[in-house]
Design a protein around this motif. Structure first.
Motif, PDB file in Angstrom:
ATOM      1  N   LYS A  20      15.169 -28.752  -2.967  1.00 54.01           N
ATOM      2  CA  LYS A  20      15.598 -28.830  -1.569  1.00 54.01           C
ATOM      3  C   LYS A  20      17.030 -28.309  -1.437  1.00 54.01           C
ATOM      4  O   LYS A  20      17.925 -28.733  -2.168  1.00 54.01           O
ATOM      5  CB  LYS A  20      15.519 -30.280  -1.099  1.00 54.01           C
ATOM      6  N   ALA A  22      20.767 -27.697   0.411  1.00 56.17           N
ATOM      7  CA  ALA A  22      21.709 -28.498   1.205  1.00 56.17           C
ATOM      8  C   ALA A  22      21.921 -27.785   2.541  1.00 56.17           C
ATOM      9  O   ALA A  22      22.832 -26.970   2.695  1.00 56.17           O
ATOM     10  CB  ALA A  22      23.028 -28.667   0.460  1.00 56.17           C
ATOM     11  N   VAL A  23      21.035 -28.073   3.482  1.00 52.02           N
ATOM     12  CA  VAL A  23      21.107 -27.457   4.807  1.00 52.02           C
ATOM     13  C   VAL A  23      20.502 -28.428   5.815  1.00 52.02           C
ATOM     14  O   VAL A  23      19.570 -29.177   5.493  1.00 52.02           O
ATOM     15  CB  VAL A  23      20.366 -26.090   4.831  1.00 52.02           C
ATOM     16  N   ASP A  24      21.027 -28.425   6.988  1.00 54.21           N
ATOM     17  CA  ASP A  24      20.493 -29.248   8.071  1.00 54.21           C
ATOM     18  C   ASP A  24      19.061 -28.789   8.356  1.00 54.21           C
ATOM     19  O   ASP A  24      18.828 -27.600   8.614  1.00 54.21           O
ATOM     20  CB  ASP A  24      21.373 -29.068   9.311  1.00 54.21           C
ATOM     21  N   PRO A  25      18.068 -29.688   8.321  1.00 55.59           N
ATOM     22  CA  PRO A  25      16.683 -29.282   8.556  1.00 55.59           C
ATOM     23  C   PRO A  25      16.437 -28.737   9.962  1.00 55.59           C
ATOM     24  O   PRO A  25      15.390 -28.147  10.225  1.00 55.59           O
ATOM     25  CB  PRO A  25      15.866 -30.550   8.307  1.00 55.59           C
ATOM     26  N   ALA A  26      17.402 -28.896  10.858  1.00 50.18           N
ATOM     27  CA  ALA A  26      17.261 -28.362  12.210  1.00 50.18           C
ATOM     28  C   ALA A  26      17.649 -26.886  12.281  1.00 50.18           C
ATOM     29  O   ALA A  26      17.561 -26.272  13.346  1.00 50.18           O
ATOM     30  CB  ALA A  26      18.116 -29.170  13.181  1.00 50.18           C
ATOM     31  N   LEU A  27      18.091 -26.308  11.135  1.00 53.62           N
ATOM     32  CA  LEU A  27      18.517 -24.908  11.115  1.00 53.62           C
ATOM     33  C   LEU A  27      17.460 -24.018  10.480  1.00 53.62           C
ATOM     34  O   LEU A  27      16.804 -24.401   9.507  1.00 53.62           O
ATOM     35  CB  LEU A  27      19.827 -24.760  10.329  1.00 53.62           C
ATOM     36  N   TYR A  29      16.555 -20.999   8.164  1.00 51.09           N
ATOM     37  CA  TYR A  29      17.198 -20.291   7.045  1.00 51.09           C
ATOM     38  C   TYR A  29      16.160 -19.544   6.243  1.00 51.09           C
ATOM     39  O   TYR A  29      14.985 -19.905   6.222  1.00 51.09           O
ATOM     40  CB  TYR A  29      17.972 -21.257   6.142  1.00 51.09           C
ATOM     41  N   ALA A  37      20.575 -29.445  -2.796  1.00 53.35           N
ATOM     42  CA  ALA A  37      20.841 -30.837  -2.432  1.00 53.35           C
ATOM     43  C   ALA A  37      20.305 -31.814  -3.467  1.00 53.35           C
ATOM     44  O   ALA A  37      20.695 -32.968  -3.484  1.00 53.35           O
ATOM     45  CB  ALA A  37      20.236 -31.148  -1.067  1.00 53.35           C
ATOM     46  N   PRO A  94      20.188 -23.072  14.999  1.00 52.48           N
ATOM     47  CA  PRO A  94      19.302 -24.202  15.281  1.00 52.48           C
ATOM     48  C   PRO A  94      17.944 -23.721  15.820  1.00 52.48           C
ATOM     49  O   PRO A  94      17.890 -22.822  16.657  1.00 52.48           O
ATOM     50  CB  PRO A  94      20.060 -25.005  16.344  1.00 52.48           C
TER      51      PRO A  94
END
Length: 193
Positions: A20, A22-27, A29, A37, A94
């Motif tokens: 996984k 390290a990024v906001d899951p709402a973004l 990529y 992460a 987002p």
């Protein structure tokens, strides 16, 4: 591709999705080079019993894949053709800011999908196939450490699925999928172990 289905020398193909990121899951990529992460060493230790020790290991150069490949094997061949789809203007944006019609095209005609300023999905699938063809040469076992998009394209192609069904293949973080390929074609031996 037809040559693959006539392989006389069997190939065990192990597809490993990176840990996984390290990024906001709402973004959104894809091609963005993100840190990991999860504990890479722990992930590699869990995968080790599932992978052959004498396999050729090839990896996307993106850090989230490369670090796991290096933890799994002392010898890793990096291949930029295995990197994730480039989402262009959507990278690290987002999901809420991405027009819904973009996702409608993605879901209905995957192979023809291209985010604004990004890569055509068909082009990504072609480069991943080229990498597979080059990296499998002379190997009896091949471990590919990569991303969801390339793994969908490769597995979908190998199993003869139409591109419109590739999104139904969901590769989990830090898991391995095994395909055995021989004279009768590819056989799915395990998925997301």
């Amino acid at each position: 591709m037809n040559e693959l289905f006539r392989l006389t020398d069997p190939l065990d193909l192990y597809l490993v999705r990176h840990p996984k990121p390290a990024v906001d899951p709402a973004l959104c990529y894809g091609a963005a080079d993100l840190p990991v992460a999860e504990d890479v060493a722990a992930c590699a230790a869990r995968l080790a019993p599932l992978l052959p020790t004498d396999a050729r290991v090839v990896s996307s150069p993106l850090v989230r894949a490369r670090l796991l490949a290096e933890a799994v094997s002392p010898t890793v061949h990096l291949d930029a053709r295995l990197r994730e789809l480039d989402f262009g203007d959507w990278e690290l944006k987002p999901f809420a800011d991405i027009p819904a019609e973009g996702f409608e095209v993605w879901g209905s005609t995957l192979i023809d999908f291209r985010a604004p300023g990004g890569e055509l999905y068909a082009d990504m699938a072609a480069r991943v196939w080229d990498a597979f063809e080059a990296q499998r040469a002379g190997a009896s076992a091949l471990v590919v450490v990569a991303h969801n998009g390339p793994m969908r394209a490769l597995t979908g192609t190998l199993l003869g699925l139409p591109p419109s069904r590739w999104l139904n293949l969901e590769f989990e973080f830090g898991r391995v999928t095994h395909l055995a390929i021989g004279p009768l074609g590819p056989k799915l031996r395990s998925f997301n172990r």
